[in-house]
Structures are given as structure tokens and as C-alpha cells.
Write an enzyme that holds these catalytic residues in place. Structure first.
Site, mmCIF file in Angstrom:
data_model
loop_
_atom_site.group_PDB
_atom_site.id
_atom_site.type_symbol
_atom_site.label_atom_id
_atom_site.label_comp_id
_atom_site.label_asym_id
_atom_site.label_seq_id
_atom_site.Cartn_x
_atom_site.Cartn_y
_atom_site.Cartn_z
ATOM 1 N N HIS A 109 -28.545 -0.199 0.999
ATOM 2 C CA HIS A 109 -28.532 -1.654 0.830
ATOM 3 C C HIS A 109 -28.513 -1.970 -0.659
ATOM 4 O O HIS A 109 -29.489 -2.435 -1.224
ATOM 5 C CB HIS A 109 -29.767 -2.288 1.462
ATOM 6 C CG HIS A 109 -29.827 -2.093 2.944
ATOM 7 N ND1 HIS A 109 -28.781 -2.402 3.771
ATOM 8 C CD2 HIS A 109 -30.800 -1.616 3.742
ATOM 9 C CE1 HIS A 109 -29.123 -2.136 5.025
ATOM 10 N NE2 HIS A 109 -30.330 -1.648 5.032
ATOM 11 N N LYS B 155 -37.062 -13.593 7.628
ATOM 12 C CA LYS B 155 -35.974 -14.560 7.794
ATOM 13 C C LYS B 155 -36.213 -15.439 9.015
ATOM 14 O O LYS B 155 -35.869 -16.620 9.030
ATOM 15 C CB LYS B 155 -34.645 -13.801 7.918
ATOM 16 C CG LYS B 155 -33.422 -14.690 8.110
ATOM 17 C CD LYS B 155 -32.144 -13.898 7.920
ATOM 18 C CE LYS B 155 -31.950 -12.860 8.992
ATOM 19 N NZ LYS B 155 -31.587 -13.435 10.284
#
Length: 901
Positions: free
Chosen positions: A149, A568
């Protein structure tokens, strides 16, 4: 008169100040040489204005007048110039950390905080006996897991230039260095800076899985491989000092990776990349061993006329002469009376055979370790303790840690992909829609091996998964049983999701002794999934087929905890509390069932994705949740920050091991008030989540997010092999957590790390009073750590710059930005009140200085980015020079703020 580059430093940071000045001057010289004096003067003018803006409290307009409407090429060059300046600051700070570590070691007083010497001294003072400590060390299993990532994926060529600068600065630690040598060092630094300026920060081509492996492999096979023995030497020394102990230390850590195995949402990953990654890792580590053994052979020049060797080694040497006649014949006649050199030359030949897959290859890493053990034992028995045993021991630590695989490869896939394949294999299009109980009943005979699939292998998902498990099965034989790690199920919500993996593994032939040799880890990654996790685990452990499987795996169940998606989904406060409670309740379920549950923490670099200082994170975790085991993801810029410099890699590994020992042997004392605090925290979490969900569910929020952040630029960037979103974006749930955090960080709101906390605290305080919250802030490590992390995020935020980004959303600005500013001010008020501080980072002066050092360079890039973003969108968001300038800004800001994703 030039505005100073170092407005504030701590009293003992004179050498850091000098390095910042020195690097700043060399960057300025490089810019003037490469781009001209007028360009350098423009950079200095903007930098001076940025410092003045911070000091006077002026708005961003003062910078906007200097940076609006610039040609794309000039804007890109400015962004790169400012990025180069604070890369110099980053480098100077890394070198200063090395300097401080050396100062502690040289002064011989109190050990450096969080070093192994300090931790073992603390444990002994707390009553930990040597037997208790050694019993835990035998169970310690620390496994950093490197994932692909790269929110700050630095090119390897630029990494090497950064390391050259660091070496030049470290050389300056020598006080006897001459003026000419110092000038030579400056020339080395200037060469690295100039060559770096002439190198693009990233390739225009989106990286392949192989490129991602090359990036992660650099850290594994270079700095980490090299420094690993230093960790064990530090542990040996700390044990000797604290406990007067000379007993051998068991292996404490290993490494894993997701690169090549993370299939979730990435169509570029599958059986072929699994095989390619495992093969490349094997090549990397065998080549390093071949180099190490060659160096040992040159070192161990003892002759049989001066020393004896063990009979077992002598017999192995003769056997190897017969096994490798060509290599034996190549040994020089004048080396024939050097038994160690001769033996290691033939060990090197066997490693070459292993690398090339020849018939005389080592059958396992253990066989290689046994050969090196023979050398060490012989040396220690014949006067060689100080004639080479030290160097042999370093090779042994590497071989015991890295095996022939370098790092275990995890595999991950979404449960819905498994369901798609199973629908075809069962010839039942309704399978995915059945409730969990019915799916469990259908899968149980296939998971146990009582039945085999007979249909559906023409389905693409089924063929792909069959190939994956077949490749994993072959890998265990080819690369060793330690080469493969966990199989992680994203969006796991039932026992059926786990049985699905066992059924598919059998389809691919992944069987040993009648069972599936695989640890399956459900990933709980939303707030609701975390809340339901204990019931999911209870149902799983009640299933007879799975319970039999777990017994074969040693009755240890792995559970992965998702920090990113839970943040999130519900905001940082609800995420952290849900993760805390889930661990407690999952441990209770495991205890009821008589098994052990171990947690795999899917943390990111930013606070909103679980990033935190390792000691604080572990000491504030639930009691009993560590128990000597730590498995945690290392992502993006975190890998570079922790492992990019060898001395700092050792420091990070020491801190990690020390934190595991403290949290396992002497967790925080039981607190009678904690039951009350948990009830208060549950209320804060619920109120915080409500505020956060109201914000992200406000009509047209997605439109606002796409307009007020550079998410569209991020989607154009070549950051990784995986798409930035799962599907067409209808809501926050459709965006991956990393771009979500990255975008809010870029616009300097960083709201993913704080939004909702102020609302939660205010609501609870108004109903229950402030006293419990103040007690929690003072005495509860979990709450105190959360406030500290939020405080750091607030300090990095800049609401004036965030407002400039927000205005790009047009009419939506009035709807949303007032909510952001109001919640920011509310959160700031409560954090300062509960921490009893007059201002942000009052108790973290070093971090405060670090942020202030970067602001004059980050702020202009942010202001420049706002103007470029507006112009790029107005021009149709094309792949053009404006996008190139925007990418330079995004890369620069991410490096300046450091923990962006």
C-alpha cells in the site's frame, strides 16, 4: 537578510540544527545550479512568506498571491523544490535519532528509553524472574507483515541516494574528520541531491505486482537482513546486564508479506504472482546466504596444524568432498589445510545447488542451519570463541529467521469471491443468498473431505481459486512449510465463510495427513462486523468440522482486526473502541472453548488507520491480548520510516520486542474504575459515531468529497497495482480506506483522525459531567493514548488550507465546511481541556519542532495544489502537464506530513 531555516529547536538539538542548515544550504546550491538563480530566489521568497504567514497568523491568501496561475512546469519545479527541502529535514532527523542513540550508548549512564536494556532493567525491578522471562521468550512470536500500500513508494534509486546522504552525515560524527574530508562529504551529498533532482520520483507506469515486490524486497533483503543479528546481540547484552544470563536466546521474530498474495480487489494477483513472489524471495535470501558463507570462508582461515576441528565437522567435510567433486577440486591447494574454509566453500556449493534446483540441494533450511551449527560448535570447542564464532552466530540468526523463504506469504480474498466460486461448484446459483446456517450445512461435507466437488470447474472464479490452493500446496513442498502464512478472508461474517476456504483448499489439493495445513483468519473490518465477531467465532468453534481442523493447527485461532475500514465506517473513535471491545470479547469466547486466539492487527501509518507508537499501543491494549504474540501490518511510508536506515531499523525492532515483553509480562494493573470508564467510553463512541455518520451521510457528501479533496488526482496516480476503489463510487463504503485517508490528509483537514470525538465528548460531558472523562484522560492508558494520537493529528491539520480546498466544491462548501470547522474546534477544545494543556503538543516538544520545521515547505505545496486542482478540472482533468505538477504536490505533501496512509 535571510529568514532562518530553523526558527525553533530544543536546547540539546544543536547538531540537528547544524545538519538542517547544512543540508538546506546544499539543497539551495543544487537548485541554483540546476534551475538557475532566479528560480532559487523565487523559492526563497515563497519560503520566507510561508514562515511569515505562520508567525503572524495571516491567511493563506498571502501565499496564494505568489503561487496562483504559474505555468505547470514552473509549478511542478517549485513543488519538487519544497519537497527536496523537507526531505532534507526528514534525513537530518533520522540522522539525529542515530546520534542520540549513540550518545546514550557512549555515555554509559541510564539506557535509552524503550531499549532492550531499559526494558529488561524495568522488568527485573518489577519482580520478573529470569525463569519467567525465559519462559516468555520461548513463546514470543513477533511478525511484521509488509503490505503493498505505497502511499509514499520511493524509488529504489532514490532510496540509495538518501542512504548516501545519511552515510555522509553519519561520517561527520567522527570529531577527527579533516576539513578536506568534510568538503568531500559535502560533495557526496551534493552529488546525491543533484542526481535525485534529475530523477523522476515515480514511474509513469502503474507498478506491477513484481515492482511492488522489488520495493518491499529491498527492505527485507537489505537493511532488515543486515541488522537482524544486532537485535539478538542487544538482547544478549541486556540479559547479561540485567540477569547475568548467558543462555541462548530463542528466535523472537520473523517477517511476512502480502505482496503477490493479496487478491482482494486486485485482478492482477493470483496463483502466478504467488509463485513468482515466493520464487523471488527464495532467490533473494539464498543469494544473501551465498555471500555470507563466502565471507565466512575467507574469515575462518584456521589451519589444521594450529587447531583441531570437531570430528563431526571433519566427517561432513569429507562427505561433501564426494558430493561436490567439482567444487572440491576448485579449492586451492594452499587452502587444503584450512578445514573451515574448505567446508564453507562446499556449503556455498550446496547453496548454489539449492538456488538452481539441482539434485544435491539442501532439503530444508534446517539442514543448512545444522551445517553452520557444526562450524559454531567446533569453533567454541577449539579456542574459536573470539576467532570467528561471532560472525558464524550472525549467519545463524539470519538462517533461523529467514529460512529459504525470506518472508511468509499471506493470501487474502473477499468472501464474496469464494461464494461465487462455490455457487458454480455446487451448481446452485442461489448459494450466496442463503443464510449462514444453510450455507454451513451445505459446505460441511466438502470442508471435511466427505464429499468432493464434481461440477462447476469451468467457472473462472473456481478455476482461479483452485489454482491458488494448488500453488500453495506445491509451495510448502518447494519452499518449506514456513513459506506460506495466513489465509485471510475479507468481509468474513459467518462460520460458512471460513468453511468455504477449507472446502476450496481441498479442491486445490492442499492436503497433508488428511487435513488442510492452513491457518484461516477471518477479517473483521467494519464496526458491525467487529461487534458481531464474538458470535461469529463462537459459531465457528461450535462447528465440529472446523473444530477438528483447529485441533490439527494447535488450537490457535487467528483473527485479523481491520483498523482501516472500521475507521472509514464509523470514525476513529468508534473504530478504536470497537477494536478494543472486540479483542476482550473474542478472548472470552476463546477461553470458553479452550483454545487460544491471536490477533493480526491491520494497522496503517496514520492515526485514523491505527497508527500509533508501539509501546503506547500495546500497553493500552486489553490485558492478555498480547501474550508474547504480535502480528501487525507495516504499510506505505511506515516501512521506509522504520526500516530504511539500518541503525533506526534496529531501534524499531528493539522497541517492538521491548513493548511485547512489557505488555505480556507486566501489563497495566487492574483498575477498579475501569468498568465505569468502559460504560462512559461506550457512550462517547456511540455519540461520536452518530456525528460522523451524519456528516458522511449528508446528501451530496460524495460530490463534496470528490470536489474538496484531490481524490481524483490520487486515482490517476500510479501508486499501486490495486484499483483505488472497489466499484463505481456511490458512497464512502465503495472507496478503499487508504485513498480515503490519503485524500483528507492531502487537503490538510485530516478529519479521518478526529471527526466525531468532540461531539462525543461534549454530549457525554453535558449529561454525565466531566469528572469521569478527566479521570480517564489521566489514568486510563486506552483513553490517554487515543487523545494523544488525536492531538498529533490536530497539530498537523490546517483548517485555513482545508477551507481553500473546500471552496473548490462551490455551493457545497457552505453546507459542509461549517460542519468540519465546528467539529474541529469542538474536538480541539475537549482534547486540550482533558489533557490539561495550554496548546497542542505542549508535552511533545520534539514532535512540535518537527512539524514546525516542515510547515514552511508543506504550506506552499498545499496552496499550489489548490490552484492547480482548480485549473486541471476546468481543463477537463486530462493526462497533461497540470496533472504532472499536481502529482508532484501530492508526493511532496505526503512526504512532508509523513504518516499519510
Amino acid at each position: 537578510m535571510e529568514t532562518p531555516r530553523d526558527p525553533e529547536f530544543l536546547p540539546h538539538d544543536g547538531p540537528l540544527r547544524e545538519d538542517v542548515r547544512r543540508l538546506g544550504a546544499l539543497v539551495g546550491q543544487m537548485l541554483a545550479e540546476q534551475e538557475g538563480q532566479d528560480f532559487f530566489d523565487q523559492v526563497e521568497h515563497v519560503r520566507t512568506a510561508a514562515i511569515g504567514r505562520r508567525r503572524s497568523g495571516q491567511g493563506v491568501e498571502v501565499l496564494g498571491t505568489l503561487l496562483t496561475g504559474l505555468p505547470a512546469g514552473q509549478a511542478e519545479a517549485l513543488a519538487r523544490a519544497f519537497a527536496t527541502y523537507f526531505q532534507a529535514v526528514n534525513t537530518a532527523e533520522r540522522v539525529h535519532r542515530i546520534r542520540r542513540r549513540r550518545d546514550y550508548q557512549r555515555e554509559g549512564g541510564a539506557p535509552q528509553p524503550e531499549s532492550l536494556a531499559a526494558v529488561l532493567g524495568q522488568l527485573k525491578a518489577q519482580g520478573v524472574s529470569l525463569d519467567e522471562l525465559m519462559a516468555l521468550l520461548a513463546r514470543v512470536d513477533i511478525e511484521p507483515v509488509f503490505t503493498a500500500h505505497p502511499t509514499e513508494a520511493v524509488r529504489r534509486s532514490l532510496l540509495e541516494k538518501e542512504q548516501e546522504i545519511i552515510r555522509a552525515l553519519v561520517d561527520e560524527f567522527d570529531p577527527t574528520r579533516t576539513p578536506q574530508e568534510r568538503r568531500d562529504d559535502d560533495a557526496r551529498i551534493l552529488m546525491a541531491l543533484s542526481a535525485g533532482w534529475q530523477t523522476a520520483e515515480a514511474s509513469p507506469v502503474r507498478p506491477s505486482v513484481q515492482d511492488e515486490f522489488d520495493h518491499v524486497g529491498f527492505y527485507l533483503a537489505q537493511p532488515i537482513y543486515r541488522v537482524l543479528p544486532s537485535l539478538y546481540e542487544a538482547m544478549d547484552q541486556a540479559l547479561a546486564e540485567a540477569y547475568d544470563n548467558q543462555a541462548p536466546v530463542p528466535r523472537l521474530l520473523r517477517f511476512a508479506t502480502w505482496v503477490g498474495g493479496d487478491m482482494d480487489g486486485n485482478p492482477n494477483v493470483g496463483a502466478d504472482t504467488i509463485e513468482a513472489s515466493l520464487g523471488a524471495q527464495r532467490t533473494h535470501v539464498l543469494e544473501r546466504y551465498i555471500q555470507d558463507i563466502g565471507a565466512l570462508a575467507r574469515l575462518l582461515s584456521q589451519t589444521d596444524s594450529r587447531v583441531e576441528v570437531d570430528g563431526k565437522l571433519a566427517r561432513r567435510l569429507e562427505a561433501y568432498r564426494e558430493k561436490f567433486p567439482a567444487a572440491a577440486a576448485a579449492i586451492r591447494p594452499r587452502h587444503a589445510n584450512m578445514p573451515y574454509r574448505s567446508f564453507l566453500t562446499l556449503v556455498q556449493a550446496r547453496l548454489q545447488a539449492t538456488l538452481h534446483g539441482d539434485g544435491e540441494a539442501y532439503p530444508s533450511p534446517q539442514a543448512f542451519v545444522e551445517d553452520i551449527d557444526l562450524v559454531e560448535h567446533s569453533l567454541l570447542g577449539h579456542g574459536g570463541a573470539h576467532a570467528g564464532a561471532y560472525a558464524v552466530q550472525r549467519v545463524l540468526w539470519r538462517a533461523r529467521t529467514f529460512g529459504f523463504h525470506l518472508a511468509r506469504l499471506d493470501v487474502r480474498q473477499d468472501s464474496s469471491v469464494h461464494d461465487e466460486a462455490l455457487s458454480a461448484l455446487l451448481d446452485d446459483s442461489g448459494f450466496a443468498g442463503y443464510d449462514a446456517g444453510k450455507r454451513t450445512l451445505l459446505l460441511r461435507p466438502y470442508a471435511s473431505g466427505e464429499r468432493s466437488f464434481v461440477a462447476g470447474e469451468g467457472d473462472e472464479a473456481a478455476r482461479s481459486l483452485k489454482a491458488v490452493f494448488a500453488t500453495l500446496a506445491q509451495a510448502r513442498g518447494r519452499y518449506g512449510v514456513d513459506a506460506t502464512g495466513l489465509y485471510i478472508i475479507s468481509m468474513a461474517r459467518s462460520a460458512a465463510d471460513v468453511l468455504a476456504v477449507l472446502a476450496l483448499a481441498r479442491l486445490g489439493g492442499m492436503l497433508e495427513d488428511g487435513g488442510v495445513p492452513l491457518d484461516v483468519a477471518p477479517l473483521f473490518e467494519t464496526i458491525d462486523d467487529l461487534a458481531a465477531g464474538p458470535d461469529t467465532l463462537r459459531a465457528l468453534l461450535a462447528d465440529p468440522v472446523y473444530r477438528a481442523h483447529l485441533a490439527r493447527r494447535g488450537d490457535r485461532q487467528w483473527v485479523m482486526l481491520g483498523y482501516s475500514d472500521s475507521g472509514k465506517d464509523g470514525g476513529t473513535v468508534a473504530s478504536r473502541w470497537s477494536l478494543q471491545r472486540a479483542q476482550v470479547e473474542l478472548m472470552e469466547v476463546a477461553q470458553e472453548a479452550g483454545i487460544v486466539v491471536s490477533f493480526f492487527h491491520g494497522r496503517g501509518g496514520s492515526a485514523s488507520r491505527g497508527g500509533s507508537r508501539i509501546t503506547n499501543a500495546l500497553m493500552s491494549s486489553p490485558r492478555g491480548s498480547v501474550a508474547g504474540v504480535l502480528r501487525v501490518t507495516e504499510q506505505g511510508e511506515v516501512i521506509h520510516r522504520k526500516y530504511g536506515v539500518r541503525a533506526l531499523a534496529v531501534r524499531n525492532l528493539e522497541q517492538t520486542v521491548g513493548a511485547v515483553l512489557l505488555a505480556s509480562l507486566r501489563p497495566r494493573d487492574a483498575e477498579p474504575r475501569e468498568a465505569t470508564w468502559r460504560a462512559v467510553m461506550a457512550d462517547v463512541s456511540a455519540r461520536s459515531r452518530t456525528a460522523y455518520r451524519q456528516f458522511v451521510e449528508t446528501p451530496r457528501f460524495v460530490d463534496y468529497f470528490r470536489a474538496a479533496t484531490p481524490i481524483d488526482v490520487i486515482e490517476h496516480m500510479t501508486l499501486g497495482s490495486r484499483p483505488s476503489r472497489r466499484r463505481s463510487m456511490k458512497g464512502v463504503q465503495d472507496l478503499r480506506a487508504i485513498p480515503w485517508v490519503f485524500a483528507w490528509t492531502q487537503c490538510r483537514a485530516v478529519l479521518t483522525g478526529w471527526y466525531g470525538l468532540g461531539a462525543g465528548l461534549e454530549a457525554v460531558a453535558s449529561e454525565q459531567g466531566e469528572e469521569a472523562l478527566k479521570q480517564m484522560a489521566a489514568d486510563w492508558p486506552f483513553f490517554r493514548s487515543m487523545l494523544a494520537d488525536v492531538e498529533m493529528v490536530l497539530a498537523k491539520a490546517d483548517l485555513d488550507i482545508a477551507e481553500a480546498f473546500s471552496k473548490l466544491s462551490g455551493d457545497l462548501h457552505d453546507t459542509f465546511f461549517g460542519m468540519i470547522r465546528s467539529e474541529f474546534e469542538r474536538t480541539l477544545l475537549w482534547v486540550l481541556k482533558l489533557r490539561g494543556a495550554p496548546g497542542l503538543l505542549h508535552d511533545e516538544p520534539r514532535l512540535a519542532v518537527s512539524i514546525r520545521l516542515r510547515n514552511p515547505y508543506v504550506d506552499p505545496m498545499s496552496v499550489l495544489q489548490v490552484d492547480l486542482l482548480r485549473r486541471w478540472r476546468e481543463a477537463g482533468s486530462k493526462e497533461d502537464d497540470l496533472l504532472g505538477a499536481l502529482v508532484a504536490c501530492v508526493n511532496g505533501v505526503s512526504q512532508g506530513l509523513q504518516n499519510t496512509g
